[in-house]
Design a protein around this motif. Structure first.
Motif, mmCIF file in Angstrom:
data_model
loop_
_atom_site.group_PDB
_atom_site.id
_atom_site.type_symbol
_atom_site.label_atom_id
_atom_site.label_comp_id
_atom_site.label_asym_id
_atom_site.label_seq_id
_atom_site.Cartn_x
_atom_site.Cartn_y
_atom_site.Cartn_z
ATOM 1 N N ALA A 189 19.880 -4.364 -6.050
ATOM 2 C CA ALA A 189 19.520 -2.998 -6.469
ATOM 3 C C ALA A 189 18.060 -2.658 -6.171
ATOM 4 O O ALA A 189 17.776 -1.586 -5.608
ATOM 5 N N PRO A 190 17.074 -3.502 -6.500
ATOM 6 C CA PRO A 190 15.684 -3.167 -6.172
ATOM 7 C C PRO A 190 15.431 -3.072 -4.672
ATOM 8 O O PRO A 190 14.583 -2.280 -4.222
ATOM 9 N N LEU A 191 16.160 -3.862 -3.876
ATOM 10 C CA LEU A 191 16.008 -3.805 -2.422
ATOM 11 C C LEU A 191 16.532 -2.481 -1.879
ATOM 12 O O LEU A 191 15.937 -1.890 -0.961
ATOM 13 N N PHE A 238 15.524 -10.753 -9.943
ATOM 14 C CA PHE A 238 15.406 -11.575 -8.748
ATOM 15 C C PHE A 238 15.187 -10.697 -7.515
ATOM 16 O O PHE A 238 14.382 -11.024 -6.636
ATOM 17 N N GLY A 239 15.899 -9.574 -7.458
ATOM 18 C CA GLY A 239 15.692 -8.645 -6.353
ATOM 19 C C GLY A 239 14.293 -8.057 -6.357
ATOM 20 O O GLY A 239 13.685 -7.861 -5.301
ATOM 21 N N ALA A 240 13.766 -7.782 -7.556
ATOM 22 C CA ALA A 240 12.408 -7.247 -7.653
ATOM 23 C C ALA A 240 11.386 -8.236 -7.092
ATOM 24 O O ALA A 240 10.429 -7.853 -6.416
ATOM 25 N N ALA A 241 11.603 -9.526 -7.368
ATOM 26 C CA ALA A 241 10.701 -10.551 -6.836
ATOM 27 C C ALA A 241 10.813 -10.641 -5.318
ATOM 28 O O ALA A 241 9.810 -10.851 -4.619
ATOM 29 N N MET A 242 12.022 -10.453 -4.792
ATOM 30 C CA MET A 242 12.200 -10.461 -3.339
ATOM 31 C C MET A 242 11.491 -9.275 -2.698
ATOM 32 O O MET A 242 10.870 -9.405 -1.638
ATOM 33 N N VAL A 243 11.579 -8.121 -3.334
ATOM 34 C CA VAL A 243 10.885 -6.928 -2.827
ATOM 35 C C VAL A 243 9.391 -7.189 -2.755
ATOM 36 O O VAL A 243 8.722 -6.863 -1.755
ATOM 37 N N GLN A 244 8.842 -7.758 -3.812
ATOM 38 C CA GLN A 244 7.407 -8.033 -3.863
ATOM 39 C C GLN A 244 6.980 -8.924 -2.710
ATOM 40 O O GLN A 244 5.946 -8.689 -2.076
#
Length: 287
Positions: free
Chosen positions: A6-8, A176-182
């Motif tokens: 979702a964040p991606l 986890f997606g938010a960390a991947m975005v970062q």
């Protein structure tokens, strides 16, 4: 997978492609009891049924690949095993950073070891692992998860706990997606290090480590025996499966709890070894 990604998907500067693994012969759901066990040998021996061709640009390269899979019989599910044996996987994963995402009842360590080996053979780099397990616990899920599989309902009866991963935990997986975005937006360098440390990507139940190892060895032996009896639909395999199912139930209700008890009793003597095992299986993301 949708929650993690979702964040991606919210970023205009990140392109996400979802590639579904579709068996050439779809698996049934609900899954008939004996029909499910007929695929046991091929699953454990990683001789899966074929997939439909994967629709993907063979020349396309990805900055990150997320592999989501289930655990069947302490092994990666047949669709994932089939994918990892394809030329498409060899092209997509060679040199690519990979995050594995596991949804299962409670035991995933041995399945992940098999996936790790395949990824290494393909030249991929495993940078993170996420493992989410059933919310109702080891004992309750022993009944709840099979009933979900055989009835198609997560809570078929009022007296059975709801099977599956807790909805709140699924929603929280967006972290986890938010960390991947970062990490993806920080720079253009290849991803070499874990992105999910400190986020609770996995939880290791040390009481199950020994049970998984013993179970995996037993599954390997029974798989070879049952495969030698004949093809999936043969009467000889069906007869062998009945004996195996009785053995499996006895194994789960006796060896697993006894192994957990023994592990607990010996915990003071095996503390250093247990910590090493936990650290190893928790990698690369850590608890």
């Amino acid at each position: 997978m949708q929650s993690v990604c979702a964040p991606l998907l919210q970023r205009v500067d990140i392109q996400v492609d979802f590639l579904a693994l579709q068996p050439a012969q779809p698996y049934p759901f609900p899954w008939p009891f004996l029909g499910f066990f007929r695929i046991f040998p091929e699953t454990v021996l990683m001789r899966p049924a074929p997939l439909l061709p994967l629709v993907v640009d063979a020349d396309k390269r990805y900055d990150l690949v997320i592999l989501a899979y289930q655990v069947w019989f302490l092994s990666p599910s047949q669709p994932m095993s089939a994918f990892l044996a394809t030329p498409e996987a060899a092209r997509l994963l060679k040199g690519s950073p990979v995050v594995t995402l596991i949804g299962c009842r409670n035991m995933w360590l041995m399945a992940q070891e098999k996936v790790k080996q395949r990824l290494a053979d393909l030249g991929a780099r495993l940078v993170d692992n996420i493992a989410l397990t059933d919310a109702c616990g080891t004992a309750a899920s022993f009944l709840a998860t099979p009933l979900w599989l055989f009835t198609g309902r997560q809570k078929p009866y009022s007296w059975v706990p709801r099977a599956g991963i807790d909805e709140a935990e699924i929603v929280a997986a967006s972290r986890f997606g938010a960390a991947m975005v970062q990490r993806l937006t920080a720079d253009a360098l290849p991803i070499e290090q874990p992105m999910l440390k400190g986020l609770g990507a996995v939880r290791i139940d040390e009481t199950l480590i020994g049970s998984e190892k013993v179970g995996n060895r037993s599954f390997q032996l029974w798989s070879r025996l049952l495969a030698a009896l004949g093809p999936q639909q043969s009467r000889r395999r069906a007869t062998g499966l009945v004996l195996y199912i009785v053995f499996l139930i006895c194994l789960i209700v006796t060896v697993v709890p006894l192994g957990a008890l023994l592990k607990k009793l010996l915990a003071p003597l095996l503390k250093a070894r247990t910590q090493r095992e936990k650290a190893y299986f928790a990698g690369p993301s850590g608890e």
